[in-house]
Design a protein around this motif. Sequence first.
Motif, short mmCIF file in Angstrom:
data_model
loop_
_atom_site.label_atom_id
_atom_site.label_comp_id
_atom_site.label_asym_id
_atom_site.label_seq_id
_atom_site.Cartn_x
_atom_site.Cartn_y
_atom_site.Cartn_z
N GLN A 1 -20.35 -20.39 24.52
CA GLN A 1 -21.30 -20.36 23.42
C GLN A 1 -21.56 -21.78 22.92
O GLN A 1 -20.61 -22.56 22.78
N THR A 2 -22.82 -22.07 22.66
CA THR A 2 -23.16 -23.39 22.11
C THR A 2 -23.18 -23.33 20.60
O THR A 2 -23.42 -22.29 19.99
N ALA A 3 -22.94 -24.47 19.97
CA ALA A 3 -22.94 -24.57 18.52
C ALA A 3 -24.35 -24.30 17.98
O ALA A 3 -25.34 -24.74 18.55
N ALA A 4 -24.43 -23.57 16.88
CA ALA A 4 -25.71 -23.21 16.29
C ALA A 4 -26.09 -24.09 15.10
O ALA A 4 -27.26 -24.19 14.76
N ILE A 5 -25.12 -24.71 14.45
CA ILE A 5 -25.38 -25.53 13.27
C ILE A 5 -25.58 -26.98 13.68
O ILE A 5 -24.77 -27.53 14.43
N PRO A 6 -26.64 -27.65 13.20
CA PRO A 6 -26.87 -29.05 13.56
C PRO A 6 -25.81 -29.98 12.95
O PRO A 6 -25.18 -29.65 11.94
N VAL B 1 -22.88 -29.64 9.51
CA VAL B 1 -21.52 -29.20 9.84
C VAL B 1 -20.56 -29.78 8.81
O VAL B 1 -20.68 -30.94 8.41
N SER B 2 -19.61 -28.95 8.35
CA SER B 2 -18.60 -29.41 7.39
C SER B 2 -17.36 -28.53 7.55
O SER B 2 -17.40 -27.52 8.25
N PRO B 3 -16.25 -28.88 6.88
CA PRO B 3 -15.07 -28.03 6.94
C PRO B 3 -15.32 -26.62 6.38
O PRO B 3 -14.64 -25.67 6.74
N ILE B 4 -16.33 -26.47 5.52
CA ILE B 4 -16.66 -25.16 4.98
C ILE B 4 -17.47 -24.35 5.99
O ILE B 4 -17.33 -23.13 6.08
N THR B 5 -18.32 -25.01 6.76
CA THR B 5 -19.15 -24.35 7.77
C THR B 5 -18.93 -25.00 9.14
O THR B 5 -19.82 -25.63 9.69
N PRO B 6 -17.72 -24.88 9.69
CA PRO B 6 -17.47 -25.47 11.00
C PRO B 6 -18.20 -24.67 12.08
O PRO B 6 -18.38 -23.46 11.96
N ASP B 7 -18.60 -25.35 13.10
CA ASP B 7 -19.27 -24.69 14.23
C ASP B 7 -19.01 -25.54 15.46
O ASP B 7 -19.24 -26.74 15.44
N VAL B 8 -18.52 -24.91 16.51
CA VAL B 8 -18.20 -25.64 17.74
C VAL B 8 -18.81 -24.95 18.94
O VAL B 8 -19.11 -23.77 18.90
N SER B 9 -18.99 -25.71 19.99
CA SER B 9 -19.32 -25.12 21.29
C SER B 9 -18.00 -24.83 21.98
O SER B 9 -17.05 -25.60 21.87
N GLY B 10 -17.94 -23.72 22.68
CA GLY B 10 -16.68 -23.42 23.34
C GLY B 10 -16.71 -22.15 24.15
O GLY B 10 -17.75 -21.52 24.35
N TRP B 11 -15.54 -21.78 24.61
CA TRP B 11 -15.35 -20.66 25.53
C TRP B 11 -14.78 -19.47 24.81
O TRP B 11 -14.12 -19.60 23.79
N ASP B 12 -15.02 -18.30 25.38
CA ASP B 12 -14.33 -17.11 24.89
C ASP B 12 -14.00 -16.19 26.05
O ASP B 12 -14.64 -16.20 27.09
N ILE B 13 -12.93 -15.44 25.85
CA ILE B 13 -12.49 -14.48 26.85
C ILE B 13 -12.13 -13.20 26.10
O ILE B 13 -11.62 -13.25 24.98
N SER B 14 -12.45 -12.06 26.70
CA SER B 14 -12.19 -10.79 26.02
C SER B 14 -11.59 -9.77 26.97
O SER B 14 -11.81 -9.81 28.18
N PHE B 15 -10.84 -8.84 26.37
CA PHE B 15 -10.23 -7.74 27.09
C PHE B 15 -10.38 -6.49 26.24
O PHE B 15 -10.33 -6.56 25.02
N GLY B 16 -10.57 -5.36 26.87
CA GLY B 16 -10.68 -4.13 26.10
C GLY B 16 -10.25 -2.92 26.89
O GLY B 16 -10.28 -2.91 28.13
N LEU B 17 -9.83 -1.90 26.17
CA LEU B 17 -9.47 -0.61 26.74
C LEU B 17 -10.21 0.48 25.98
O LEU B 17 -10.39 0.39 24.77
N GLY B 18 -10.64 1.49 26.71
CA GLY B 18 -11.35 2.58 26.07
C GLY B 18 -10.94 3.92 26.66
O GLY B 18 -10.46 4.00 27.79
N TYR B 19 -11.15 4.95 25.84
CA TYR B 19 -10.85 6.31 26.28
C TYR B 19 -12.02 7.20 25.85
O TYR B 19 -12.46 7.13 24.70
N LYS B 20 -12.52 8.01 26.78
CA LYS B 20 -13.60 8.95 26.47
C LYS B 20 -13.14 10.36 26.83
O LYS B 20 -12.59 10.59 27.90
N TRP B 21 -13.40 11.27 25.89
CA TRP B 21 -13.09 12.68 26.10
C TRP B 21 -14.16 13.50 25.40
O TRP B 21 -14.31 13.40 24.18
#
Length: 90
Positions: free
Chosen positions: A16-21, A25-45
Amino acid sequence: YQIIDGFFARTGFGYQTAAIPDTTVSPITPDVSGWDISFGLGYKWKGLSADVNYIYAWGDRTVSVRPDHTAPGKYESHVHVVGLALSYRF
């Protein structure tokens, strides 16, 4: 991915790229470009489904010293998110 009947596993990876110019940017509204990884489990019945997921995101950003930059410096972010969902379709 269906593990066995009714049980599902999910995973993802993204950037994801940073959205705030740099000017706001400040310590109150930090915004960075970076990576994310996700895992999930689901059950359907029948009409019922239950899901749990985890996301870890990290990144950094350097805002240079300039008169129009509110808070120059190096910003780093490490975010952990856990989600739970329960739904019923009828």
